[in-house]
Design a protein around this motif. Sequence first.
Motif, mmCIF file in Angstrom:
data_model
loop_
_atom_site.group_PDB
_atom_site.id
_atom_site.type_symbol
_atom_site.label_atom_id
_atom_site.label_comp_id
_atom_site.label_asym_id
_atom_site.label_seq_id
_atom_site.Cartn_x
_atom_site.Cartn_y
_atom_site.Cartn_z
ATOM 1 N N PRO A 62 3.434 7.828 0.338
ATOM 2 C CA PRO A 62 4.413 7.860 1.349
ATOM 3 C C PRO A 62 3.841 7.395 2.690
ATOM 4 C CG PRO A 62 3.457 10.021 0.977
ATOM 5 C CD PRO A 62 2.818 9.401 -0.255
ATOM 6 N N GLU A 63 2.410 6.946 2.689
ATOM 7 C CA GLU A 63 1.943 6.537 3.791
ATOM 8 C C GLU A 63 2.352 5.454 4.556
ATOM 9 O OE1 GLU A 63 -0.714 8.427 5.379
ATOM 10 O OE2 GLU A 63 -0.405 9.944 3.814
ATOM 11 N N ALA A 64 2.817 5.496 5.873
ATOM 12 C CA ALA A 64 3.390 4.271 6.389
ATOM 13 C C ALA A 64 2.798 3.983 7.736
ATOM 14 C CB ALA A 64 4.600 4.807 6.581
ATOM 15 N N SER A 65 3.002 2.683 7.955
ATOM 16 C CA SER A 65 2.485 2.240 9.660
ATOM 17 C C SER A 65 3.763 1.228 9.942
ATOM 18 C CB SER A 65 1.287 1.407 9.333
ATOM 19 O OG SER A 65 1.192 0.462 8.540
ATOM 20 N N SER A 66 3.725 0.002 9.176
ATOM 21 C CA SER A 66 5.115 -0.563 9.561
ATOM 22 C C SER A 66 5.860 -0.498 8.587
ATOM 23 C CB SER A 66 4.745 -2.001 9.948
ATOM 24 O OG SER A 66 3.936 -2.896 9.312
ATOM 25 N N LEU A 67 5.262 -0.400 7.264
ATOM 26 C CA LEU A 67 6.089 -0.303 5.931
ATOM 27 C C LEU A 67 5.530 0.787 5.317
ATOM 28 C CD1 LEU A 67 6.084 -4.104 4.626
ATOM 29 C CD2 LEU A 67 7.792 -2.864 5.651
ATOM 30 N N VAL A 68 6.126 1.170 4.338
ATOM 31 C CA VAL A 68 5.804 2.615 3.231
ATOM 32 C C VAL A 68 4.821 1.984 2.350
ATOM 33 C CG1 VAL A 68 6.334 4.150 1.506
ATOM 34 C CG2 VAL A 68 7.851 3.843 3.697
ATOM 35 N N CYS A 69 3.517 2.481 2.154
ATOM 36 C CA CYS A 69 2.735 1.938 1.064
ATOM 37 C C CYS A 69 3.261 1.744 -0.345
ATOM 38 C CB CYS A 69 1.521 2.798 0.863
ATOM 39 S SG CYS A 69 0.353 2.620 -0.439
ATOM 40 N N GLY A 70 3.849 2.842 -0.757
ATOM 41 C CA GLY A 70 4.780 2.652 -2.081
ATOM 42 C C GLY A 70 3.719 2.439 -3.406
ATOM 43 N N THR A 71 2.578 2.813 -3.315
ATOM 44 C CA THR A 71 1.562 2.445 -4.292
ATOM 45 C C THR A 71 2.081 3.614 -5.435
ATOM 46 O OG1 THR A 71 -0.234 1.499 -3.130
ATOM 47 C CG2 THR A 71 -0.572 2.514 -5.228
ATOM 48 N N PRO A 72 2.209 3.476 -6.780
ATOM 49 C CA PRO A 72 2.536 4.635 -7.769
ATOM 50 C C PRO A 72 1.129 5.306 -7.985
ATOM 51 C CG PRO A 72 2.987 2.413 -8.743
ATOM 52 C CD PRO A 72 2.471 2.093 -7.556
ATOM 53 N N LEU A 73 1.280 6.658 -7.884
ATOM 54 C CA LEU A 73 0.364 7.704 -7.909
ATOM 55 C C LEU A 73 0.421 8.836 -8.771
ATOM 56 C CD1 LEU A 73 -1.100 7.944 -4.354
ATOM 57 C CD2 LEU A 73 -2.106 6.530 -6.018
ATOM 58 N N CYS A 74 -0.395 9.439 -9.536
ATOM 59 C CA CYS A 74 -0.249 10.744 -10.255
ATOM 60 C C CYS A 74 -0.630 11.912 -9.248
ATOM 61 C CB CYS A 74 -1.154 10.519 -11.409
ATOM 62 S SG CYS A 74 -2.722 10.782 -11.212
ATOM 63 N N ASP A 75 -0.554 13.176 -9.836
ATOM 64 C CA ASP A 75 -0.738 14.059 -9.048
ATOM 65 C C ASP A 75 -2.156 14.597 -8.951
ATOM 66 O OD1 ASP A 75 1.950 14.484 -8.229
ATOM 67 O OD2 ASP A 75 2.241 15.837 -9.928
ATOM 68 N N LYS A 76 -3.048 13.941 -9.648
ATOM 69 C CA LYS A 76 -4.409 14.180 -9.492
ATOM 70 C C LYS A 76 -5.269 14.166 -8.201
ATOM 71 C CE LYS A 76 -5.639 12.635 -14.068
ATOM 72 N NZ LYS A 76 -6.642 11.576 -14.671
ATOM 73 N N LYS A 77 -5.846 15.156 -7.856
ATOM 74 C CA LYS A 77 -6.364 15.059 -6.172
ATOM 75 C C LYS A 77 -7.423 13.861 -6.118
ATOM 76 C CE LYS A 77 -9.090 17.893 -2.897
ATOM 77 N NZ LYS A 77 -9.715 16.742 -2.413
ATOM 78 N N GLU A 78 -7.916 13.611 -6.953
ATOM 79 C CA GLU A 78 -9.115 12.471 -7.132
ATOM 80 C C GLU A 78 -8.361 11.345 -6.939
ATOM 81 O OE1 GLU A 78 -9.103 14.147 -11.323
ATOM 82 O OE2 GLU A 78 -9.188 14.918 -9.429
ATOM 83 N N CYS A 79 -7.288 11.005 -7.445
ATOM 84 C CA CYS A 79 -6.517 9.813 -7.314
ATOM 85 C C CYS A 79 -5.856 9.463 -6.087
ATOM 86 C CB CYS A 79 -5.218 9.839 -8.387
ATOM 87 S SG CYS A 79 -6.021 9.533 -10.126
ATOM 88 N N ARG A 80 -5.470 10.800 -5.324
ATOM 89 C CA ARG A 80 -4.745 10.772 -3.919
ATOM 90 C C ARG A 80 -5.988 10.400 -3.215
ATOM 91 N NH1 ARG A 80 -2.261 15.372 -5.849
ATOM 92 N NH2 ARG A 80 -3.701 16.587 -4.484
ATOM 93 N N ASP A 81 -7.229 10.937 -3.223
ATOM 94 C CA ASP A 81 -8.298 10.857 -2.525
ATOM 95 C C ASP A 81 -8.652 9.587 -2.643
ATOM 96 O OD1 ASP A 81 -8.017 13.527 -1.601
ATOM 97 O OD2 ASP A 81 -9.590 14.284 -2.755
ATOM 98 N N ASN A 82 -8.748 8.888 -3.792
ATOM 99 C CA ASN A 82 -9.567 7.635 -4.085
ATOM 100 C C ASN A 82 -8.483 6.176 -3.753
ATOM 101 O OD1 ASN A 82 -12.034 8.239 -4.774
ATOM 102 N ND2 ASN A 82 -11.232 8.869 -6.837
ATOM 103 N N HIS A 83 -7.401 6.686 -3.402
ATOM 104 C CA HIS A 83 -6.382 5.519 -3.118
ATOM 105 C C HIS A 83 -6.537 5.127 -1.506
ATOM 106 C CE1 HIS A 83 -2.586 3.460 -2.385
ATOM 107 N NE2 HIS A 83 -2.102 4.184 -1.777
ATOM 108 N N ARG A 84 -6.435 3.902 -1.519
ATOM 109 C CA ARG A 84 -6.500 3.628 -0.152
ATOM 110 C C ARG A 84 -5.313 2.517 0.328
ATOM 111 N NH1 ARG A 84 -9.778 6.970 0.077
ATOM 112 N NH2 ARG A 84 -12.180 6.843 0.331
ATOM 113 N N CYS A 85 -4.578 3.079 1.029
ATOM 114 C CA CYS A 85 -3.482 2.056 1.788
ATOM 115 C C CYS A 85 -3.962 0.773 2.300
ATOM 116 C CB CYS A 85 -2.582 2.794 2.411
ATOM 117 S SG CYS A 85 -1.665 4.172 1.805
ATOM 118 N N ILE A 86 -3.338 -0.324 1.813
ATOM 119 C CA ILE A 86 -3.903 -1.686 2.519
ATOM 120 C C ILE A 86 -2.678 -1.934 3.438
ATOM 121 C CG2 ILE A 86 -4.197 -4.099 1.980
ATOM 122 C CD1 ILE A 86 -5.325 -3.163 -0.722
#
Length: 67
Positions: free
Chosen positions: A43-67
């Motif tokens: 759900p991260e947004a600046s001018s657009l919503v990131c929208g990258t598919p993710l699972c619920d694992k904390k490590e996946c949320r932590d390792n994901h970087r919005c571009i």
Amino acid sequence: MCNFDKAWIGKCRKETVEGEHYCEEHLQVKCEVCGEQATHTCPEASSLVCGTPLCDKKECRDNHRCI
């Protein structure tokens, strides 16, 4: 109802595939970090919503970087 959560939209309202927690469309969506079943889009947004598919694992949320 499908358990997939679309960022800034909410839960998908489609019927699930028998014996599954997701509809046919979202059952095919995999986490961009680990490759397991995605449960939501980022759900991260600046001018657009990131929208990258993710699972619920904390490590996946932590390792994901919005571009």
